[in-house]
Design an enzyme around this catalytic site. Structure first.
Site, PDB file in Angstrom:
ATOM      1  N   ASN A 187       0.800  -1.228   0.000  1.00  0.00           N
ATOM      2  CA  ASN A 187       0.000   0.000   0.000  1.00  0.00           C
ATOM      3  C   ASN A 187       0.834   1.280   0.000  1.00  0.00           C
ATOM      4  O   ASN A 187       0.464   2.262  -0.618  1.00  0.00           O
ATOM      5  CB  ASN A 187      -1.004  -0.003   1.167  1.00  0.00           C
ATOM      6  CG  ASN A 187      -0.343  -0.182   2.514  1.00  0.00           C
ATOM      7  OD1 ASN A 187       0.715  -0.807   2.630  1.00  0.00           O
ATOM      8  ND2 ASN A 187      -0.958   0.354   3.549  1.00  0.00           N
ATOM      9  N   CYS A 202      -3.409   1.245   7.117  1.00  0.00           N
ATOM     10  CA  CYS A 202      -3.708   0.662   8.430  1.00  0.00           C
ATOM     11  C   CYS A 202      -4.383   1.650   9.371  1.00  0.00           C
ATOM     12  O   CYS A 202      -4.974   1.238  10.366  1.00  0.00           O
ATOM     13  CB  CYS A 202      -2.424   0.134   9.072  1.00  0.00           C
ATOM     14  SG  CYS A 202      -1.678  -1.240   8.179  1.00  0.00           S
ATOM     15  N   GLU A 246       3.825  -4.059  12.571  1.00  0.00           N
ATOM     16  CA  GLU A 246       2.788  -3.045  12.397  1.00  0.00           C
ATOM     17  C   GLU A 246       1.673  -3.734  11.640  1.00  0.00           C
ATOM     18  O   GLU A 246       1.807  -4.046  10.457  1.00  0.00           O
ATOM     19  CB  GLU A 246       3.346  -1.839  11.635  1.00  0.00           C
ATOM     20  CG  GLU A 246       2.531  -0.569  11.832  1.00  0.00           C
ATOM     21  CD  GLU A 246       1.526  -0.328  10.745  1.00  0.00           C
ATOM     22  OE1 GLU A 246       0.634  -1.183  10.545  1.00  0.00           O
ATOM     23  OE2 GLU A 246       1.612   0.707  10.080  1.00  0.00           O
ATOM     24  N   GLU A 277       7.744   1.873  14.489  1.00  0.00           N
ATOM     25  CA  GLU A 277       8.512   2.496  13.427  1.00  0.00           C
ATOM     26  C   GLU A 277       8.707   3.953  13.836  1.00  0.00           C
ATOM     27  O   GLU A 277       8.027   4.463  14.719  1.00  0.00           O
ATOM     28  CB  GLU A 277       7.757   2.431  12.097  1.00  0.00           C
ATOM     29  CG  GLU A 277       7.544   1.030  11.563  1.00  0.00           C
ATOM     30  CD  GLU A 277       6.751   1.018  10.271  1.00  0.00           C
ATOM     31  OE1 GLU A 277       6.967   0.114   9.464  1.00  0.00           O
ATOM     32  OE2 GLU A 277       5.897   1.913  10.085  1.00  0.00           O
TER      33      GLU A 277
END
Length: 497
Positions: free
Chosen positions: A153, A285, A251, A461
């Site tokens: 994505n 997300c 994640e 992250e």
């Protein structure tokens, strides 16, 4: 397929000969094939890992001075910034996101390299308090060979989040691209080489996740696995990683609530909802996939939202006027349609959209931007769609908004929209999420830790947290006055511990 351009794995500073089996990469907006990539088998993966271990132990990067790492990563950022238009075009073709989105997003990607380059240059060790005539210094060392699994994505953005932190810390990095959006990441190899990165420090591998990705993550020689994906991907990786004592940064999914209160102007609220919900066709997300609207604002919000969503321009991602591009695949279209069908069966009301669509030639994997009025216990309000299908929920009070916002197993992102400063902070403090925006959504920065709670993931992250996760801490304890008298006949000032 043989006439298509082929992009091989980037290994040890060069593109390798193609593997016997190849994977076709398709433009999701028109279903035309655009390239092929390698389907990397286990024996090749094993060799890449062995080569990477050798590179790490030679110390060309792992023992390089931090000023050298700073110089290479800063140069890579400069080279990348000069080539942004090329990467924008490539990302648009391979994942079907509107070019207007890609220009805005990729323009910022070099900042991640610059941030982590700078962090490596200025990051300081510590001298901890230690009882007695003893000095304890803490230093951070690279982990070793790390594996990074990148989704389709946001290929460039997510790859750079991971690569920047890991390289700055001195690791050797193996990046596994998504088979659905691999081409832009594969182009990073020559760019880093031009920037001065030693050969073999950045390896870029293609293949199916269930094959090549699994082969990588089953290796006992990795020092860390960093994955962005769904919960099933994490579960597939976690068993072998735990058996090999390999830490994971994950994640995972999200079901971000977007919480609207009456103090917000309805026009502003609807604009916020459009941005939160439909960027990347809902394939992020932190997509604002649950619109939680206070009853005092609800009716006006619902009416205006339906009008604005129906007016969104769905079409060719390469057209500057297009606002909504494609989803990534036919399977994604079918998943969106299944969510709509189930939502209706559960009593939901489709306010707009709800159907697959195509381009003017009858091609492409498109789904209409969709808003469904539903209830908090519905599947649509609890499960991740990863597409432009949004749940609209009416909430009678602030307490109900908080309760509904916290009512799923996901806890990655959330946003609170209120012009009542006290209320905004009060609600934000109660929402269970790794990232809570107040009067904003999708805001990201290399310095801001990014990661969720509950089933949305482990670790972070971005920021100091990401950099330090790619290091191991070493204590050096220097004794300048504690005598080793423990086993003397009459020990004086003997110290144990």
């Amino acid at each position: 397929m043989t006439s298509l351009p082929h992009t091989s794995n980037w290994i040890n500073g060069a593109y390798t000969p193609p593997t016997p089996h190849r994977i076709q990469v398709t433009n999701p907006a028109n279903e035309s094939p655009i390239a092929t990539i390698d389907s990397t088998p286990r024996e090749t993966v094993d060799q890449i890992i062995q080569d990477s271990l050798q590179t790490f132990h030679t110390g060309t990067w792992s023992k390089a001075d931090v000023s050298d790492r700073f110089a290479v990563l800063s140069t890579a950022a400069r080279l990348l910034r000069a080539r942004i238009p090329e990467f924008v075009e490539l990302e648009t073709r391979q994942i079907g996101r509107p070019i207007r989105e890609m220009r805005a997003q990729l323009a910022r990607v070099p900042e991640w390299l610059e941030y982590f380059a700078s962090l490596a240059r200025v990051h300081q060790g510590q001298v901890t308090p230690f009882k007695g005539p003893v000095v304890n210094t803490l230093t951070r060392l690279p982990l070793g060979v790390v594996c990074q699994i990148v989704p389709y994505n946001h290929p460039m953005l997510i790859a750079m989040k991971k690569i920047g932190a890991a390289l700055a810390a001195g690791n050797v990095v193996i990046v596994k691209t998504s088979e659905l959006g691999p081409l832009s990441v594969l182009q990073l190899g020559p760019l880093f080489k031009e920037a001065g990165l030693p050969d073999g420090v950045l390896q870029i591998v293609s293949g199916y996740g269930a094959e090549t990705g699994r082969f990588l993550c089953e290796s006992p020689h990795l020092a860390r696995i960093d994955v962005t994906g769904g919960i099933n991907t994490y579960k597939a990786i976690a068993a072998s990683a735990s058996a090999n004592l390999i830490p994971i940064t994950a994640e995972l999914g999200g079901k971000a609530p977007v919480c609207f209160f009456p103090s917000v102007d309805v026009n502003q609220a609807v604009r916020a909802a459009l941005f939160a919900s439909f960027i990347a066709s809902g394939q992020t997300c932190v997509t604002g996939s649950r619109l939680l609207v206070h009853a005092d604002l609800y009716d006006a919000f619902k009416e205006l939202l339906a009008k604005r969503v129906q007016a969104l321009r769905v079409g060719d991602p390469a057209d500057d006027k297009t606002q909504i591009g494609s989803v990534i695949s036919k399977a994604a279209v079918e998943r969106c349609a299944a969510f709509v069908e189930q939502a209706v069966q559960e009593g939901g009301r489709v306010l707009c959209g709800g159907k697959p669509t195509t381009n003017s030639d009858g091609k492409g994997f498109f789904f209409e931007p969709t808003v469904i009025e539903t209830h908090a216990e519905s599947n649509l309000a609890c499960a991740e769609v990863f597409g432009p299908v949004i749940a609209l929920l009416k909430c009678e009070s602030e307490d109900e908004i908080v309760r509904v916002a916290n009512g799923t197993e996901f806890a990655l992102g959330a946003s609170v929209w209120s012009n009542d400063f006290t209320q905004a902070h009060r609600v934000a403090s109660q929402i269970e999420a790794g990232i809570v925006w107040i009067n904003g959504h999708h805001l990201n920065d290399p310095s801001s830790p990014w990661g969720g709670f509950k089933q949305s993931g482990i670790g972070k992250e971005n920021g100091l947290e990401a950099y330090e996760s790619y290091t191991r801490v070493k204590s050096t304890v220097m004794n300048y006055g504690v005598p080793p008298v423990w086993f003397d006949d009459e020990p004086a000032d003997a110290r144990y511990g």
